[in-house]
Enzyme design. Structure first.
Site, PDB file in Angstrom:
ATOM      1  CB  VAL A 173      -8.029  18.099 -11.997  1.00  0.00           C
ATOM      2  CG1 VAL A 173      -8.636  16.883 -12.668  1.00  0.00           C
ATOM      3  CG2 VAL A 173      -6.537  18.170 -12.311  1.00  0.00           C
ATOM      4  CB  CYS A 174     -12.406  19.892  -9.268  1.00  0.00           C
ATOM      5  SG  CYS A 174     -11.745  18.568  -8.222  1.00  0.00           S
ATOM      6  CG  ASP A 175     -12.166  25.294 -13.387  1.00  0.00           C
ATOM      7  OD1 ASP A 175     -12.994  26.135 -12.984  1.00  0.00           O
ATOM      8  OD2 ASP A 175     -11.626  25.347 -14.513  1.00  0.00           O
TER       9      ASP A 175
END
Length: 161
Positions: free
Chosen positions: A59-61
Site C-alpha cells: 500500500v505504501c508503494d
C-alpha cells in the site's frame, strides 16, 4: 490519541493532529540526499505531504507511486513523502522504481510528534495526507482510518486547486 484500524484491528495513533486553517507545525527533516527540508523550504508553493508507514509494503508503494503520478501532471504542486524508513530504504525504492521525488526521513519521530501520527504498536508513522497552501497554512488533512488502505487522493487534490 486517536484510534485507526489495521486489517480491522484497532490501533492507537499517539499525538494530536494539527489544527486546520492555522500554520502547519514546523518540521526539519533530511531528504535522501542529506539536505535539510523544512516548512520554509517550500513557502510560496502548494505542498502535499504524503506520510506512509513503510515503503517496502504494497500500500505504501502504491501511495508513493500515485504521488509521483500526481507530481508528473500537476507542475504547481510540491509533494513531500515522509516516513521513518531509512535513507537507504528510500533510495533503494526510488532506484528500483526509476522515480525521483522528495523523500524525507523521520528517524527521531519529530514529524510524527508534531503532526500527531505516531503508531507505537508498529513503531511507524500513520498513513496520512496534509495540504499546505503557499503561506504554510494547513488547509486539509486526512488520517487514513484503515492503515491497509490508500488515502483519498481526490479530496486532497481538491484542496490543492
Amino acid at each position: 490519541m486517536t484510534t485507526i484500524t489495521y486489517k480491522g484491528e484497532p490501533k492507537t495513533v499517539v499525538g494530536t493532529l494539527p489544527t486546520l486553517n492555522q500554520a502547519a507545525p514546523k518540521f526539519s527533516l533530511k531528504n535522501i540526499n542529506g539536505d535539510t527540508i523544512t516548512n520554509d523550504t517550500y513557502l510560496g508553493k502548494k505542498v502535499l505531504i504524503s506520510v506512509f508507514p513503510d515503503i517496502n509494503t504494497s500500500v505504501c508503494d502504491l501511495q508513493t507511486k500515485h504521488m509521483y503520478d500526481i507530481l508528473s501532471k500537476e507542475a504547481d504542486i510540491t509533494i513531500l513523502n515522509v516516513s521513518n524508513n531509512s535513507i537507504d530504504d528510500l533510495k533503494s525504492w526510488c532506484i528500483a522504481q526509476s522515480i525521483e521525488m522528495e523523500m524525507l526521513v523521520d528517524p527521531d519521530k519529530t514529524f510524527a510528534d508534531a503532526y500527531g501520527v505516531w503508531m507505537p504498536d508498529f513503531n511507524k508513522l500513520a498513513r496520512s495526507l496534509f495540504v499546505l497552501d503557499e503561506k504554510g497554512t494547513l488547509t486539509y488533512l486526512e488520517l487514513v482510518k484503515e492503515m491497509a488502505t490508500e488515502p483519498d487522493y481526490n479530496e486532497a487534490l481538491k484542496h490543492l486547486k
